[in-house]
Structure formats: structure tokens, C-alpha cells
Design a protein around this motif. Structure first.
Motif, PDB file in Angstrom:
ATOM      1  N   LEU A 219       7.791 -10.487   9.308  1.00  0.00           N
ATOM      2  CA  LEU A 219       8.958 -10.413  10.192  1.00  0.00           C
ATOM      3  C   LEU A 219       9.126 -11.743  10.900  1.00  0.00           C
ATOM      4  CD1 LEU A 219       8.372  -6.877  11.713  1.00  0.00           C
ATOM      5  CD2 LEU A 219      10.597  -7.639  10.817  1.00  0.00           C
ATOM      6  N   PHE A 220      10.340 -12.303  10.874  1.00  0.00           N
ATOM      7  CA  PHE A 220      10.628 -13.534  11.608  1.00  0.00           C
ATOM      8  C   PHE A 220      10.988 -13.211  13.060  1.00  0.00           C
ATOM      9  CE2 PHE A 220      12.113 -16.811   8.190  1.00  0.00           C
ATOM     10  CZ  PHE A 220      10.785 -17.147   7.977  1.00  0.00           C
ATOM     11  N   PRO A 221      10.575 -14.054  14.011  1.00  0.00           N
ATOM     12  CA  PRO A 221      11.120 -13.913  15.375  1.00  0.00           C
ATOM     13  C   PRO A 221      12.626 -14.171  15.334  1.00  0.00           C
ATOM     14  CG  PRO A 221       9.240 -15.429  15.309  1.00  0.00           C
ATOM     15  CD  PRO A 221       9.654 -15.183  13.891  1.00  0.00           C
ATOM     16  N   LEU A 222      13.308 -13.729  16.371  1.00  0.00           N
ATOM     17  CA  LEU A 222      14.745 -13.975  16.464  1.00  0.00           C
ATOM     18  C   LEU A 222      15.045 -14.494  17.862  1.00  0.00           C
ATOM     19  CD1 LEU A 222      17.277 -13.652  14.693  1.00  0.00           C
ATOM     20  CD2 LEU A 222      17.644 -11.425  15.752  1.00  0.00           C
ATOM     21  N   ALA A 223      15.704 -15.654  17.921  1.00  0.00           N
ATOM     22  CA  ALA A 223      15.996 -16.306  19.214  1.00  0.00           C
ATOM     23  C   ALA A 223      14.722 -16.494  20.023  1.00  0.00           C
ATOM     24  CB  ALA A 223      17.018 -15.490  19.991  1.00  0.00           C
ATOM     25  N   GLY A 224      13.615 -16.760  19.325  1.00  0.00           N
ATOM     26  CA  GLY A 224      12.345 -17.017  19.998  1.00  0.00           C
ATOM     27  C   GLY A 224      11.584 -15.775  20.426  1.00  0.00           C
ATOM     28  N   VAL A 225      12.088 -14.604  20.101  1.00  0.00           N
ATOM     29  CA  VAL A 225      11.435 -13.353  20.498  1.00  0.00           C
ATOM     30  C   VAL A 225      10.788 -12.714  19.275  1.00  0.00           C
ATOM     31  CG1 VAL A 225      11.732 -11.081  21.565  1.00  0.00           C
ATOM     32  CG2 VAL A 225      13.147 -13.015  22.309  1.00  0.00           C
ATOM     33  N   GLU A 226       9.500 -12.377  19.378  1.00  0.00           N
ATOM     34  CA  GLU A 226       8.802 -11.731  18.268  1.00  0.00           C
ATOM     35  C   GLU A 226       9.453 -10.391  17.947  1.00  0.00           C
ATOM     36  OE1 GLU A 226       6.353 -12.853  16.371  1.00  0.00           O
ATOM     37  OE2 GLU A 226       6.263 -14.767  17.433  1.00  0.00           O
ATOM     38  N   ALA A 227       9.579 -10.107  16.660  1.00  0.00           N
ATOM     39  CA  ALA A 227      10.186  -8.849  16.217  1.00  0.00           C
ATOM     40  C   ALA A 227       9.128  -7.752  16.213  1.00  0.00           C
ATOM     41  CB  ALA A 227      10.793  -9.021  14.825  1.00  0.00           C
ATOM     42  N   THR A 228       8.973  -7.065  17.336  1.00  0.00           N
ATOM     43  CA  THR A 228       8.012  -5.975  17.459  1.00  0.00           C
ATOM     44  C   THR A 228       8.675  -4.783  18.144  1.00  0.00           C
ATOM     45  OG1 THR A 228       7.225  -6.658  19.653  1.00  0.00           O
ATOM     46  CG2 THR A 228       6.129  -7.643  17.736  1.00  0.00           C
ATOM     47  N   THR A 229       8.134  -3.600  17.887  1.00  0.00           N
ATOM     48  CA  THR A 229       8.671  -2.418  18.568  1.00  0.00           C
ATOM     49  C   THR A 229       8.425  -2.506  20.070  1.00  0.00           C
ATOM     50  OG1 THR A 229       6.611  -1.283  17.979  1.00  0.00           O
ATOM     51  CG2 THR A 229       8.534  -0.827  16.624  1.00  0.00           C
ATOM     52  N   GLN A 230       7.375  -3.208  20.467  1.00  0.00           N
ATOM     53  CA  GLN A 230       7.103  -3.383  21.892  1.00  0.00           C
ATOM     54  C   GLN A 230       8.242  -4.152  22.555  1.00  0.00           C
ATOM     55  OE1 GLN A 230       3.460  -5.418  22.774  1.00  0.00           O
ATOM     56  NE2 GLN A 230       3.604  -5.090  24.967  1.00  0.00           N
ATOM     57  N   ASN A 231       8.710  -5.224  21.891  1.00  0.00           N
ATOM     58  CA  ASN A 231       9.805  -6.011  22.465  1.00  0.00           C
ATOM     59  C   ASN A 231      11.149  -5.275  22.389  1.00  0.00           C
ATOM     60  OD1 ASN A 231       8.219  -8.136  23.302  1.00  0.00           O
ATOM     61  ND2 ASN A 231       8.447  -9.270  21.384  1.00  0.00           N
ATOM     62  N   VAL A 232      11.280  -4.405  21.382  1.00  0.00           N
ATOM     63  CA  VAL A 232      12.479  -3.557  21.336  1.00  0.00           C
ATOM     64  C   VAL A 232      12.466  -2.618  22.539  1.00  0.00           C
ATOM     65  CG1 VAL A 232      13.673  -1.744  20.059  1.00  0.00           C
ATOM     66  CG2 VAL A 232      12.677  -3.677  18.830  1.00  0.00           C
ATOM     67  N   GLY A 233      11.290  -2.060  22.827  1.00  0.00           N
ATOM     68  CA  GLY A 233      11.171  -1.118  23.933  1.00  0.00           C
ATOM     69  C   GLY A 233      11.428  -1.744  25.289  1.00  0.00           C
ATOM     70  N   ASN A 234      10.984  -2.989  25.480  1.00  0.00           N
ATOM     71  CA  ASN A 234      11.205  -3.611  26.801  1.00  0.00           C
ATOM     72  C   ASN A 234      12.560  -4.326  26.893  1.00  0.00           C
ATOM     73  OD1 ASN A 234      10.916  -6.208  25.617  1.00  0.00           O
ATOM     74  ND2 ASN A 234       8.709  -6.220  25.967  1.00  0.00           N
ATOM     75  N   GLY A 235      13.338  -4.244  25.809  1.00  0.00           N
ATOM     76  CA  GLY A 235      14.701  -4.758  25.858  1.00  0.00           C
ATOM     77  C   GLY A 235      14.839  -6.241  25.615  1.00  0.00           C
ATOM     78  N   SER A 236      13.738  -6.934  25.276  1.00  0.00           N
ATOM     79  CA  SER A 236      13.817  -8.391  25.100  1.00  0.00           C
ATOM     80  C   SER A 236      14.255  -8.800  23.694  1.00  0.00           C
ATOM     81  CB  SER A 236      12.461  -9.029  25.426  1.00  0.00           C
ATOM     82  OG  SER A 236      11.458  -8.573  24.537  1.00  0.00           O
ATOM     83  N   PHE A 237      14.061  -7.914  22.709  1.00  0.00           N
ATOM     84  CA  PHE A 237      14.471  -8.292  21.347  1.00  0.00           C
ATOM     85  C   PHE A 237      15.980  -8.130  21.221  1.00  0.00           C
ATOM     86  CE2 PHE A 237      15.114  -7.807  16.773  1.00  0.00           C
ATOM     87  CZ  PHE A 237      14.413  -8.918  16.331  1.00  0.00           C
ATOM     88  N   PRO A 238      16.685  -9.173  20.745  1.00  0.00           N
ATOM     89  CA  PRO A 238      18.151  -9.176  20.850  1.00  0.00           C
ATOM     90  C   PRO A 238      18.901  -8.340  19.824  1.00  0.00           C
ATOM     91  CG  PRO A 238      17.400 -11.221  19.853  1.00  0.00           C
ATOM     92  CD  PRO A 238      16.155 -10.470  20.264  1.00  0.00           C
ATOM     93  N   MET A 239      18.304  -8.049  18.655  1.00  0.00           N
ATOM     94  CA  MET A 239      19.062  -7.303  17.627  1.00  0.00           C
ATOM     95  C   MET A 239      18.496  -5.884  17.539  1.00  0.00           C
ATOM     96  SD  MET A 239      20.374  -8.614  13.867  1.00  0.00           S
ATOM     97  CE  MET A 239      18.800  -8.835  13.060  1.00  0.00           C
ATOM     98  N   SER A 240      18.951  -5.022  18.441  1.00  0.00           N
ATOM     99  CA  SER A 240      18.460  -3.654  18.482  1.00  0.00           C
ATOM    100  C   SER A 240      19.628  -2.678  18.405  1.00  0.00           C
ATOM    101  CB  SER A 240      17.644  -3.407  19.745  1.00  0.00           C
ATOM    102  OG  SER A 240      18.448  -3.591  20.889  1.00  0.00           O
ATOM    103  N   ARG A 241      19.287  -1.412  18.263  1.00  0.00           N
ATOM    104  CA  ARG A 241      20.334  -0.399  18.087  1.00  0.00           C
ATOM    105  C   ARG A 241      19.850   0.961  18.578  1.00  0.00           C
ATOM    106  NH1 ARG A 241      19.786   1.040  11.654  1.00  0.00           N
ATOM    107  NH2 ARG A 241      17.533   0.839  11.542  1.00  0.00           N
TER     108      ARG A 241
END
Length: 281
Positions: A219-241
Motif C-alpha cells: 500500500l502506498f501512502p497518500l498525501a504523506g499519510v500511511e494507508a492503514t485502517t488506524q489512520n482511516v479511523g482517526n480521520g487522517s487518511f484522505p481517501m476514505s468512504r
């Protein structure tokens, strides 16, 4: 006369006895037992989670049967509208022309960029990803990688991940020049894992599970944010749904009870086990 009075007293005692509130009531569980059948169709991302929730719900209510079918978010929305399904599964927000439907959020997911595990690059910029999908960049050496042809793997129409991808990168689908069109997430992962020069995008939760199982992707990071479910959960990952259940009009009692169960804390363990993030409506 005395006999008549005794007879009246006996009858009154029987009547009063029949209305005695101290008598035990019938078991509530029998009257409240659910029964019936539910049909759900839609997002292949949500289907495995809903299938597990349905199994647990059925075990609690033996008279209930729940059938879960995939086909993409577009199919789920169409089936709910035409009455083929009781509940649709939609792994994206509703579009402007879908506002007649009601959404019921059950979890959140992220969409991440994947490449073959052997790819030495650590990240791509937004402009580089757009260039690859618009066929302006055809070789990994053009973005700092090895001399290797790029295979752009794209999703078919009706897939929610396609719409999330297009929206994030501000792209129109007709401008995409993909090499391979795939269906669900596992199809995309299998294609990228089997092609050293491939790039694609899939559900982060599904990708994490496959990586843990040894599938050769990254998985590639996006906009400098690691692509992890943890980052999806805390709202920092930019491409979520959002992952939603969808209904038309007012759902029936059985459908309402199942939707509330899907949104309850009682199934958060199942949400986490599918690598999604629980939400509380």
C-alpha cells in the motif's frame, strides 16, 4: 336464600380470580420472536461484513433468513428502488440524484493505492498518479522507478471504489486510459499481485488482510499519510468512504431491527475483524 347468596359469592370469586393480576403472563419472548426473510444486495466491500452480522442475527432469531448478494453499490441502489432487495449496501455517499433513499451508516473504510511488493518506490505524488491513469506516464522509470512498463488497473462502472478514486483525484472516468478493468477488490488485488508493473486501488481493509496473508502487494501512502485502517479511523487518511445500508421509504419491522443491530456495539467486533472502523450513528 342462603344457598343463593353462597352461589353468587362463588361466581364473584371465580370472576375476580380470573382477573387476578398476580397470575403469571405468557412468556414475552414467544410473542416478540422475529421471523421472515430479508434480501440484501450491493457493495462487495460491505457484503462479507453484513454476511457475518446476518449469521449472528439469524442465530438469535431462528425464524429469520437473510440472503446477502453482491454486484456493486449501483446494483444495491437499483434493487432497493425497484423492490428487488429490502436493503441495499452502498460503500459511498449517496449522489445528488439518490437523495430519495435513506442511508444507515455502519462503518468507515479507506481506499488505498496498491502496487506489486517488488516495486521499490515509496510513494507517488497526486500528479504522478493522475499521469499514470491518463496514460501520460507509461514506465516506472518516468517517476523514479525501474525500467518497467506500468499496468494501470482500474475499476468497472458501478464500483464505489471507482467513484471514491475519481472524486479524490478530481478525474472524469472518460479521461482514464486503463490497461485492465477489474470488478471487486479481490479481483484488483489478484491482478496487481500477478503483474510486477501494475498499480491499482482497493479497500485498505481488504489489502491489509491480504498482505497479512502473504499476498505480494504494498500500500502506498497518500498525501504523506500511511494507508492503514488506524489512520482511516482517526480521520487522517484522505481517501476514505462511509459504508452504508440503504433503504427506500420506511423499512419494515424486520429490516429496521436488522439495521439497528448492524449499527449497534454488539457487532463492533465483527466490524474490526473485517478491517473496518466502527461508527456510532
Amino acid at each position: 336464600m342462603n344457598k343463593f347468596r353462597r352461589l353468587v359469592s362463588l361466581i364473584l370469586a371465580m370472576i375476580i380470580g380470573c382477573g387476578d393480576s398476580s397470575e403469571p403472563s405468557p412468556p414475552i419472548g414467544i410473542a416478540a420472536q422475529l421471523s421472515g426473510r430479508l434480501e440484501l444486495t450491493g457493495s462487495s466491500t460491505i457484503a462479507p461484513l453484513v454476511t457475518e452480522i446476518a449469521k449472528r442475527f439469524e442465530s438469535m432469531h431462528p425464524g429469520v433468513r437473510i440472503d446477502v448478494q453482491t454486484g456493486g453499490t449501483g446494483k444495491g441502489i437499483a434493487d432497493v428502488r425497484n423492490g428487488t432487495a429490502d436493503i441495499g449496501m452502498a460503500s459511498r455517499p449517496l449522489a445528488d440524484d439518490e437523495q430519495d433513499l435513506t442511508i444507515h451508516p455502519i462503518a468507515v473504510d479507506g481506499v488505498g493505492i496498491i502496487v506489486h511488493k517488488s516495486n521499490p518506490l515509496l510513494e507517488l505524488t497526486t500528479e504522478q498518479i493522475i499521469g499514470i491513469y491518463q496514460d501520460k506516464t507509461n514506465n516506472w522509470s518516468d517517476v523514479g522507478g525501474p525500467d518497467l512498463q506500468i499496468t494501470a488497473v482500474h475499476k468497472a462502472e458501478g464500483r464505489a471504489t471507482l467513484e471514491v478514486f475519481l472524486e479524490y483525484f478530481d478525474l472524469e472516468n472518460p479521461t482514464i486510459r486503463a490497461d485492465v478493468i477489474v470488478g471487486d477488490n479481490e479481483h484488483g488485488i489478484k491482478t496487481v499481485a500477478g503483474t510486477r508493473g501494475a498499480i491499482g486501488y482497493v479497500s485498505i481493509g481488504t489489502a491489509e488482510a491480504d498482505i497479512e496473508a502473504g499476498v505480494p502487494i504494498r500500500l502506498f501512502p497518500l498525501a504523506g499519510v500511511e494507508a492503514t485502517t488506524q489512520n482511516v479511523g482517526n480521520g487522517s487518511f484522505p481517501m476514505s468512504r462511509p459504508l452504508n445500508l440503504v433503504t427506500a421509504d420506511s423499512p419494515g419491522d424486520l429490516a429496521s431491527r436488522f439495521i439497528k443491530y448492524c449499527q449497534s456495539e454488539e457487532v463492533h467486533d465483527l466490524v474490526v475483524s473485517q478491517y473496518f472502523v466502527p461508527v456510532t450513528p
